[in-house]
Design a protein around this motif. Structure first.
Motif, PDB file in Angstrom:
ATOM      1  N   VAL A   1       1.025  -1.089   0.057  1.00  0.00           N
ATOM      2  CA  VAL A   1      -0.099   0.513   0.161  1.00  0.00           C
ATOM      3  C   VAL A   1       1.035   1.220  -0.203  1.00  0.00           C
ATOM      4  CG1 VAL A   1      -1.722   1.380   1.239  1.00  0.00           C
ATOM      5  CG2 VAL A   1      -1.176  -1.254   1.548  1.00  0.00           C
ATOM      6  N   LYS A   2       0.388   2.200  -0.722  1.00  0.00           N
ATOM      7  CA  LYS A   2       1.680   3.335  -1.081  1.00  0.00           C
ATOM      8  C   LYS A   2       0.345   4.070  -0.810  1.00  0.00           C
ATOM      9  CE  LYS A   2       2.476   3.260  -5.607  1.00  0.00           C
ATOM     10  NZ  LYS A   2       2.159   3.745  -7.288  1.00  0.00           N
ATOM     11  N   SER A   3       0.915   4.818   0.569  1.00  0.00           N
ATOM     12  CA  SER A   3       0.160   6.083   1.054  1.00  0.00           C
ATOM     13  C   SER A   3       0.597   7.567   0.584  1.00  0.00           C
ATOM     14  CB  SER A   3       0.668   6.556   3.203  1.00  0.00           C
ATOM     15  OG  SER A   3      -0.318   5.096   3.678  1.00  0.00           O
ATOM     16  N   LEU A   4      -0.132   8.059  -0.408  1.00  0.00           N
ATOM     17  CA  LEU A   4       0.636   8.654  -0.839  1.00  0.00           C
ATOM     18  C   LEU A   4      -0.077  10.273  -0.596  1.00  0.00           C
ATOM     19  CD1 LEU A   4       0.283   7.108  -4.358  1.00  0.00           C
ATOM     20  CD2 LEU A   4       2.381   7.618  -3.008  1.00  0.00           C
ATOM     21  N   ILE A   5       0.164  12.076  -0.431  1.00  0.00           N
ATOM     22  CA  ILE A   5      -0.471  13.036  -0.062  1.00  0.00           C
ATOM     23  C   ILE A   5       0.050  13.395  -1.788  1.00  0.00           C
ATOM     24  CG2 ILE A   5      -0.611  14.810   1.018  1.00  0.00           C
ATOM     25  CD1 ILE A   5      -0.996  12.597   2.555  1.00  0.00           C
ATOM     26  N   PHE A   6      -1.538  13.578  -1.937  1.00  0.00           N
ATOM     27  CA  PHE A   6      -1.805  14.842  -3.294  1.00  0.00           C
ATOM     28  C   PHE A   6      -2.103  16.193  -2.139  1.00  0.00           C
ATOM     29  CE2 PHE A   6      -1.119  10.676  -5.196  1.00  0.00           C
ATOM     30  CZ  PHE A   6      -0.736  11.303  -6.187  1.00  0.00           C
ATOM     31  N   THR A   7      -2.284  17.041  -2.846  1.00  0.00           N
ATOM     32  CA  THR A   7      -2.803  18.965  -2.842  1.00  0.00           C
ATOM     33  C   THR A   7      -4.196  19.160  -3.768  1.00  0.00           C
ATOM     34  OG1 THR A   7      -2.060  20.251  -4.030  1.00  0.00           O
ATOM     35  CG2 THR A   7      -1.235  19.614  -2.166  1.00  0.00           C
ATOM     36  N   ALA A   8      -5.717  18.893  -2.705  1.00  0.00           N
ATOM     37  CA  ALA A   8      -6.447  19.088  -4.124  1.00  0.00           C
ATOM     38  C   ALA A   8      -6.861  21.016  -3.588  1.00  0.00           C
ATOM     39  CB  ALA A   8      -7.434  17.997  -3.703  1.00  0.00           C
ATOM     40  N   ASP A   9      -6.626  21.639  -4.416  1.00  0.00           N
ATOM     41  CA  ASP A   9      -7.166  22.931  -4.048  1.00  0.00           C
ATOM     42  C   ASP A   9      -6.327  23.526  -2.967  1.00  0.00           C
ATOM     43  OD1 ASP A   9      -9.019  22.908  -6.700  1.00  0.00           O
ATOM     44  OD2 ASP A   9     -10.507  22.693  -4.903  1.00  0.00           O
ATOM     45  N   SER A  10      -5.330  22.815  -3.134  1.00  0.00           N
ATOM     46  CA  SER A  10      -4.436  23.419  -1.545  1.00  0.00           C
ATOM     47  C   SER A  10      -4.816  22.425  -0.484  1.00  0.00           C
ATOM     48  CB  SER A  10      -4.044  25.019  -1.177  1.00  0.00           C
ATOM     49  OG  SER A  10      -3.532  25.731  -3.084  1.00  0.00           O
ATOM     50  N   GLU A  11      -5.574  21.635  -0.391  1.00  0.00           N
ATOM     51  CA  GLU A  11      -5.911  21.005   0.524  1.00  0.00           C
ATOM     52  C   GLU A  11      -5.692  19.318   0.354  1.00  0.00           C
ATOM     53  OE1 GLU A  11      -6.979  21.763   3.731  1.00  0.00           O
ATOM     54  OE2 GLU A  11      -6.943  23.640   3.000  1.00  0.00           O
ATOM     55  N   PRO A  12      -4.514  18.668   1.840  1.00  0.00           N
ATOM     56  CA  PRO A  12      -3.770  17.533   1.427  1.00  0.00           C
ATOM     57  C   PRO A  12      -4.879  16.909   1.612  1.00  0.00           C
ATOM     58  CG  PRO A  12      -3.458  18.727   3.740  1.00  0.00           C
ATOM     59  CD  PRO A  12      -4.117  19.469   2.928  1.00  0.00           C
ATOM     60  N   VAL A  13      -4.565  15.899   0.630  1.00  0.00           N
ATOM     61  CA  VAL A  13      -5.410  14.025   0.077  1.00  0.00           C
ATOM     62  C   VAL A  13      -4.928  13.045   0.320  1.00  0.00           C
ATOM     63  CG1 VAL A  13      -7.359  13.551  -0.725  1.00  0.00           C
ATOM     64  CG2 VAL A  13      -7.008  15.548  -0.923  1.00  0.00           C
TER      65      VAL A  13
END
Length: 172
Positions: free
Chosen positions: A60-72
């Motif tokens: 399982v890769k736990s990847l952090i993205f930003t969606a409209d500057s909010e972390p997801v």
């Protein structure tokens, strides 16, 4: 290597090989898992799969993205990549991008390569790709680049308070 989780009791937070914050999260959830520590880092999915002796897709890769500057947080199997456009559409966001190392640590409390699927410093929205459900057992980071733990994917997604989605890149 067996494809099932071990029933070895969780060590105490002071002796567990897991990151202390993650060990505390396990205890708060009443979750007992076997945390394995490896002398060599398992920062990448390929390194983790080789160390554990499992299929790459069971990592399982736990990847952090930003969606409209909010972390997801996106939970993705180790053999797949996130389709950023599908992720953007799923989130209804204007812009989506990968978070940098500083934001990953600020949002989760962990360094890239050791981010677990839950037990983070701050609560973020969690999406889990449906592909994880193809396995009886998956392996995720336990808060450090040297530690992993096994769990069935449905429970892992539930503990992470994730929503199952389809955001993997399609192969032709």
């Amino acid at each position: 290597m067996s494809d099932s989780a071990s029933s070895t009791p969780l060590e105490t937070a002071t002796t567990s090989p897991a990151h202390p914050r993650f060990a505390e999260a396990l205890a708060e959830l009443g979750l007992t898992v076997e945390v394995r520590r490896f002398p060599e880092a398992t920062r990448t999915a390929a390194e983790a799969a080789a160390a554990v002796g499992c299929e790459l897709s069971q990592i399982v890769k736990s990847l952090i993205f930003t969606a409209d500057s909010e972390p997801v947080l996106v939970l993705m199997d180790g053999s797949a990549r996130v389709d950023v456009e599908r992720l953007r559409a799923e989130l209804g966001a204007g812009t989506v991008g990968r978070a940098d190392a500083e934001l990953v640590r600020a949002a989760t409390g962990y360094a890239i390569g050791g981010v677990p699927p839950f037990g983070h410093r701050t609560r973020t929205r969690v999406l889990a790709d449906r592909g994880l459900l193809a396995h009886d057992t998956v392996w995720a980071a336990a808060g450090t680049p040297h530690t992993v733990f096994p769990l069935d994917p449905a429970s892992l997604i539930e503990y992470a308070q994730g929503r199952v989605v389809d955001v993997r890149e399609r192969t032709s």
